[in-house]
Write a protein that holds these residues in place. Structure first.
Motif, short mmCIF file in Angstrom:
data_model
loop_
_atom_site.label_atom_id
_atom_site.label_comp_id
_atom_site.label_asym_id
_atom_site.label_seq_id
_atom_site.Cartn_x
_atom_site.Cartn_y
_atom_site.Cartn_z
N ARG A 37 -73.16 35.90 -22.93
CA ARG A 37 -71.80 35.94 -23.45
C ARG A 37 -71.64 37.27 -24.18
O ARG A 37 -72.59 37.72 -24.84
N PRO A 38 -70.49 37.92 -24.05
CA PRO A 38 -70.36 39.26 -24.63
C PRO A 38 -70.43 39.25 -26.16
O PRO A 38 -69.99 38.29 -26.80
N VAL A 43 -66.24 42.05 -26.92
CA VAL A 43 -65.05 41.23 -26.66
C VAL A 43 -64.80 40.38 -27.90
O VAL A 43 -65.62 39.54 -28.25
N GLY A 51 -63.53 31.21 -24.02
CA GLY A 51 -64.92 31.60 -23.78
C GLY A 51 -65.30 31.59 -22.31
O GLY A 51 -66.34 31.05 -21.94
N VAL A 52 -64.48 32.19 -21.45
CA VAL A 52 -64.82 32.22 -20.02
C VAL A 52 -65.47 33.53 -19.60
O VAL A 52 -65.93 33.64 -18.46
N LEU A 53 -65.51 34.52 -20.50
CA LEU A 53 -66.07 35.82 -20.11
C LEU A 53 -67.58 35.86 -20.28
O LEU A 53 -68.14 35.24 -21.19
N ALA A 54 -68.21 36.62 -19.43
CA ALA A 54 -69.65 36.87 -19.53
C ALA A 54 -69.89 38.30 -19.10
O ALA A 54 -69.03 38.92 -18.47
N ALA A 55 -71.06 38.81 -19.45
CA ALA A 55 -71.40 40.19 -19.08
C ALA A 55 -72.82 40.21 -18.52
O ALA A 55 -73.63 39.33 -18.82
N THR A 56 -73.08 41.21 -17.69
CA THR A 56 -74.45 41.44 -17.24
C THR A 56 -75.37 41.47 -18.46
O THR A 56 -75.07 42.14 -19.45
N VAL A 239 -76.98 31.90 -23.89
CA VAL A 239 -76.94 30.52 -23.37
C VAL A 239 -77.43 30.41 -21.93
O VAL A 239 -78.03 29.39 -21.55
N PHE A 240 -77.21 31.44 -21.11
CA PHE A 240 -77.61 31.31 -19.70
C PHE A 240 -79.12 31.29 -19.55
O PHE A 240 -79.66 30.63 -18.67
#
Lengths: 515, 515
Positions: A37-38, A43, A51-56, A239-240
């Protein structure tokens, strides 16, 4: 590997090469959950309230060079480390000695010990313990003799919340993928080649560890559905990493898990009369699960205990019949003081836990000497080393308190100690600096690309399931013990000019070098 | 399914149920690449210049109810549709008639036709064509007799750039996962149950189609490495949808693919003397690949051809020896006019392409009647229907031009035609409205959650590989023909109060209902 083996690696990229590599890296990483999560600085939460955004996830563009002999040594020795730390965690008497030395300077250790004592008084109702460990190393090159073979030196041993096992499996896949699509220029492929890369099995193997505990717990005596509980921080940007373990646990082992924010423990769990740990998911108030295994990804830092209720929560979990990963004693076995007394020159402690001399010698060879700053013989020796600018240059001064204060490096040590009252000196340990070979890499983090000097830290995961207690014939039995994959974490080399910015860490994978 | 079968589905969620469902949905989607690059209105490009951010793809929270008989009908009929459209694409004479009717009103069709003629003059050097088709349907409920069995009616047939095959496989996995972790309240589980969900095989099956073409192309006559070329738009927000196909093509079939922005075609491709299509990746200027198959995910809209050089690019690709997915003729076979002449009541055309009467009858049953607004007998009939407010209420007026202009609905039609000079009427067709059953769902899109009335559109993918030409004994042979999974796309029902906002579309999966 000589320290110059990395010359020209990784190669400089043309803008077209960099574009191809980055585009493929960014798309693959999101397509395969190599993500975070960014950061709020990237962000702002108000921009994405759902909270739908994620980043590499922060990753290196290239896998990093790593001496083959060191890598293999780290993996091979992990089961010995599992044995060592499970033996320490079983040895309450010995741990008490450690804790007593810390209790005046470290409230957190004191509170953990009180938690253990409270449960001990009542009696533990679960004699199985699970460790998902990670032993962290750096490659050490003897600066006095740089052509001598390099070896692994341990940085620390983690007994709680060992992270990045989920992302590590994905980053080694990513680097293999990038190689397979020719994203690495041909000038690099004499080093980066299929047989020199190593896939980390960490996600799958750690999940298997949780599944082994879950199974060893046995069936519910009241016929309730069983589950594993991930006790987590909230919010959790990483979290991932945790989800990959949860998905592997579910898909590969058929075991359900729930995420419980640590601070909500008392709202959603309770103990049955026999101290069975019951969890009621807030979304499904009529269904109560019996928890077989508690996997802590929170509770390792004093910051996780803002109020007394978090200590009540930790006590409730420790009292329960669930298998703890880790128990309080296992958590305490990971404190720096333990590492220090094991690594103090001429320490008698290692052979207490590893009676096999050959095994003990191998473990010992991965210790960097660590000295206390007290009145013992080793302590006297340390004070001499630390006060002299020349000898201090090979050392780092670290606070003993968990997660507290900054390290003091090399020539800054004598001046620092001069200003510190001698009564406070025992709060620090003196550790020989590990001198890693200079490496270069490029890191993509928070959408920014940096290239420069880096150092790599190898983490080796271990799974260990054992019986505590002294009463029955099976006490002390180790039921499971395996090496569980690796992590390479690469950070900006703060000591070197042109290094990647301090703290600029990334997940990485290895390219093995040397015979 | 009667139109009321959906009452109470999906159930209203308590805040805890919604929190559990959404948290698990958002984490799973990113961990499994069910993602899009964020819209510029959500994340401005300046905020993320490196482009590392991604967002959960627009998805429904629940799978949507879909009549089992309709779903099975759609899948079963796909190979007949593949046969139909491949036969149309092979019938240049017939297509010429279609194009001649459009050429004065649609430049784009005219330019495509010129491209075909230019290659025809020179002679095609590849007689294989690949179609990755998608036939889109809605469930039609006869409003005069709502208890009669519902049937599928075709909305359109896509012969180029059929999208969402990659994400569709992931969304059906997502909904199965959410069911398996009890994210759907028990009140829903009489409908949402394992055996009523359908996994879409689209990503894997479409990739297999590309692999079949790649293999049928045969070896390089000059020993070059072979590849598939994805001709794409740039930037592409829906990139993960395409990447899932590319990864499946590589991992499951061992076939390399490259992404080439359509506008860069002439910079990175060239034709050899025998019109072999050569691709030189910009990152690796010394390596030239031979392209076996061109997969167009761009070039379907006039907007993709801002300058003459894009037409030069399309011509170069069409002239080449690579197998086109699709060829210009196959692309043209997908224009609305073709659908219209097939679906004109009493049309003689269908049996030209589907000589088997039973097969033709099944396909025919999925057509909604479509009328031209010209001087033909059907056209005269249409003008009567369109000018009368009562009869017009069951129709939609659509422009024939691809991708141009808005539809005019129902009672607005007579007034619209009144203002339009009669000479312009043939630019439109009149189509019977498909009346889908009213459904409800909740959609997460761009970080916003909306719940309300929706309509679902079922897309069925098809793979077809055939030989063109009339010269040799194998001409017209269909080498591969299979149904390749499905897509459910769910959108806000604009016609209904309380509907989800117009255009608010999402990927979805089916819960089959009925016997």
């Amino acid at each position: 590997m000589g320290i110059n083996a990395q010359e020209g690696y990784p190669p400089e990229l043309s803008s077209e090469e960099q574009e191809y590599l980055l585009t493929n890296l960014k798309d693959w990483s999101i397509a395969h959950g190599l993500a975070v999560r960014p950061a709020p600085s990237f962000v702002q939460p108000a921009q994405d309230p759902a909270g739908v955004l994620a980043a590499t996830a922060p990753v290196t563009l290239f896998p990093s060079l790593f001496p083959r002999n060191c890598f293999e040594e780290g993996l091979a020795i992990q089961t010995a480390y599992n044995e060592l730390y499970s033996a320490i965690a079983r040895d309450e008497e010995w741990l008490r000695g450690i804790v007593e030395e810390l209790i005046d300077i470290d409230d957190f250790v004191g509170k953990l010990w009180q938690t253990h004592l409270a449960v001990k008084k009542e009696g533990y109702v679960q004699n199985l313990s699970l460790g998902l460990f990670r032993s962290d190393y750096m490659v050490h090159v003897d600066q006095g003799n740089p052509s001598s073979p390099s070896g692994l030196k341990q940085v620390e041993f983690n007994t709680i919340a060992s992270s990045f096992g989920g992302l590590s499996s994905q980053v080694s896949r990513l680097h293999k993928y990038l190689l397979s699509i020719n994203a690495y220029p041909s000038s690099a492929t004499s080093l980066v080649k299929e047989e020199a890369l190593r896939q980390s099995k960490s996600a799958s193997s750690l999940a298997q560890g949780l599944a082994a505990a879950h199974k060893a717990y046995g069936p519910s005596s009241t016929g309730r559905a069983l589950c594993v509980l991930f006790v987590v921080q909230d919010p959790e940007r990483n979290v991932f990493d945790q989800r990959h373990l949860e998905y592997a646990l579910f898909e590969e082992n058929g075991v359900r898990a729930f995420r419980l924010p640590f601070e909500q423990t008392l709202s959603h769990t309770e103990l049955d009369t026999d101290r069975t740990l019951l969890y009621t998911p807030p979304n499904s108030p009529l269904t109560t699960y019996e928890v077989t295994t508690i996997y802590f990804r929170a509770g390792y830092s004093p910051d996780d205990y803002p109020e007394e209720k978090e200590w009540d929560a930790r006590l409730q979990l420790e009292r329960s019949k669930a298998i703890k990963c880790p128990s309080v004693l296992t958590h305490l076995a990971g404190c720096k003081k333990v590492q220090q007394v094991l690594a103090t020159p001429h320490s008698p402690h290692l052979k207490r836990f590893l009676p096999n001399e050959q095994v003990a010698a191998k473990v010992l060879s991965t210790f960097a000497p660590i000295y206390p700053l007290d009145d013992s013989e080793a302590g006297q020796e340390a004070k001499k080393l630390a006060r002299d600018v020349h000898s201090a240059a090979r050392y780092v001064l670290k606070p003993q308190r968990e997660g507290g204060g900054n390290n003091v490096y090399r020539k800054a040590i004598p001046g620092f100690l001069e200003k510190l009252p001698q009564t406070h000196w025992p709060a620090y340990i003196l550790m020989e600096m590990i001198e890693p070979p200079p490496l270069t890499n490029a890191i993509l983090r928070n959408g920014q690309l940096q290239r420069g000097g880096v150092i790599g830290e190898l983490g080796v995961y271990g799974v260990c399931l054992w019986r505590n207690g002294t009463d029955d014939k099976d006490a002390g039995q180790v039921l499971e013990n395996w090496e569980a994959g690796y992590l390479l974490r690469t950070k900006g080399d703060q000591s070197e000019e042109g290094g990647v910015a301090a703290g600029f860490g990334a997940v990485d994978s290895v390219v093995l070098t040397g015979a």
